[in-house]
Design an enzyme around this catalytic site. Structure first.
Site, PDB file in Angstrom:
ATOM      1  CE  LYS A 189      -3.268   2.559   2.876  1.00 38.84           C
ATOM      2  NZ  LYS A 189      -2.398   3.720   2.964  1.00 38.84           N
ATOM      3  CG  LEU A 222      -2.431  -0.851   6.565  1.00 40.24           C
ATOM      4  CD1 LEU A 222      -1.437  -1.074   5.433  1.00 40.24           C
ATOM      5  CD2 LEU A 222      -1.714  -0.869   7.903  1.00 40.24           C
ATOM      6  CG  ASP A 223      -3.921   4.902  10.453  1.00 43.80           C
ATOM      7  OD1 ASP A 223      -5.067   4.436  10.604  1.00 43.80           O
ATOM      8  OD2 ASP A 223      -3.092   5.018  11.360  1.00 43.80           O
ATOM      9  NE  ARG A 224      -5.278  11.092   2.464  1.00 45.45           N
ATOM     10  CZ  ARG A 224      -5.779  12.311   2.246  1.00 45.45           C
ATOM     11  NH1 ARG A 224      -6.520  12.889   3.181  1.00 45.45           N
ATOM     12  NH2 ARG A 224      -5.540  12.935   1.116  1.00 45.45           N
TER      13      ARG A 224
END
Length: 365
Positions: A189, A222-224
């Site tokens: 990501k 998952l955070d941005r």
């Protein structure tokens, strides 16, 4: 001058007075009080309600006795009828009444095999999970909210079974089909990407980076601005197992801080802590200082919202950069940011074993 003669004294006055003559001295057998009057003999205090209470007790005792006698007669007559009806007990008229059966120990009950009517049926929440629409828990919520229809009828009862071959299932107007092929993807990501199926603000999501026809959803979040390993699949059972805290799936992170990390911080991570903002209890975690002390390797098995950031904030540190380098032993080695690949059979076997799905190991893609 003639002397006067003293009057003769009464000799009776000089004699000691007996208890009968002295009103202040009473003998033990005397029936007189201190004033010389006769007193009634002492008697015990009698409560006026004692007689009524004793009468009630006697009456209740008689009632209990009559009830026990009637009950024994009824049981005896019932037992005699049972003996007359049962030819095996006629020979022993002095046999004891039948006793209550003892409780059996609880054990595993044998499940019956599916009959012809139930063969091929699956629960509706399992079908939604197999179709990649949601996990089983989320599917139950969708059913209770009336978002799912079967053959045109809204179904709100949990545990409803359907036939995937003949029944038509829709979610909010979308026809669902059971996924014939399960997909397991690992993605590296990138930053500034939303871990969601869609975004209200039209921001880039991880689904936009895939570009495939099969419907898959992320395992966890998952955070941005958090980068690294992210799993995506349409296997709802595996996703639910991996995300449940009881599975204790390890997730490894690499954090860069604004100041050097100390050994006291490592001890705090290993001991566990309570978050300042919400008061939540966090399980013990592993921490290791890397390089000059600004980089820390952290391993956790929980998945609370922004957990790594909040744990460092508890100790007075600010996380400048965060990357997940491993999830259940799966890494994104060799993948550039935003790229993805399918899990190998060996990786899939390993991850299912960690999740406790040993029965599914033979159903590998």
């Amino acid at each position: 001058m003639p002397q006067r003669k003293k009057p003769a004294q009464d000799q009776s006055k000089n004699k000691p007075r007996t208890s009968s003559q002295n009103p202040r001295v009473r003998s033990k057998n005397s029936s007189q009080n201190r004033f010389g009057k006769k007193s009634a003999p002492p008697r015990a205090f009698q409560n006026p309600y004692d007689e009524e209470r004793e009468a009630n007790d006697r009456e209740s005792t008689r009632r209990d006795t009559r009830a026990r006698g009637a009950k024994s007669k009824v049981s005896a007559s019932r037992f005699s009828r049972e003996q007359d009806d049962n030819p095996l007990q006629r020979k022993s008229p002095s046999a004891r009444p039948p006793q209550r059966p003892k409780f059996r120990r609880k054990g595993k009950t044998k499940t019956s095999k599916p009959t012809g009517e139930n063969e091929g049926l699956v629960r509706l929440n399992r079908f939604l999970s197999m179709a990649g629409e949601a996990s089983r828990r989320k599917a139950d919520e969708m059913i209770l909210q009336g978002e799912v229809t079967v053959n045109g009828k809204v179904v709100t009862e949990l545990g409803t079974k359907i036939n995937p071959e003949t029944d038509r299932v829709e979610h909010l107007g979308k026809i669902l089909k059971s996924a014939q092929r399960k997909i397991y993807i690992v993605m590296n990501k990138p930053k500034d990407t939303i871990t969601s199926l869609a975004d209200e603000k039209s921001r880039t999501t991880v689904i936009d980076l895939l570009g495939i026809e099969e419907r898959v959803y992320p395992v966890g979040r998952l955070d941005r601005n958090t980068m690294g390993v992210l799993l995506l699949t349409n296997d709802g059972d595996l996703a639910a197992k991996l995300m449940h805290p009881s599975s204790e799936i390890k997730k490894e992170y690499l954090a860069e801080l604004d100041s050097k990390f100390t050994r006291e911080g490592i001890a705090a991570f290993k001991a566990g802590m309570r978050l300042k903002d919400t008061g939540e209890k966090v399980a013990p975690a592993e921490a290791q200082i890397l390089g000059d002390g600004y980089a820390v390797r952290v391993i956790i098995h929980e998945g609370k919202n922004r957990q790594i950031h909040r744990m460092f904030y508890n100790l007075g540190y600010d996380v400048k950069k965060l990357e997940r380098v491993s999830y259940a032993g799966i890494t994104a080695a060799g993948l550039r940011r935003g790229a993805w690949r399918l899990l190998t059979p060996e990786e899939l076997k390993s991850i299912k074993k960690r999740a406790g799905l040993a029965n599914e190991l033979k159903k590998l893609v």
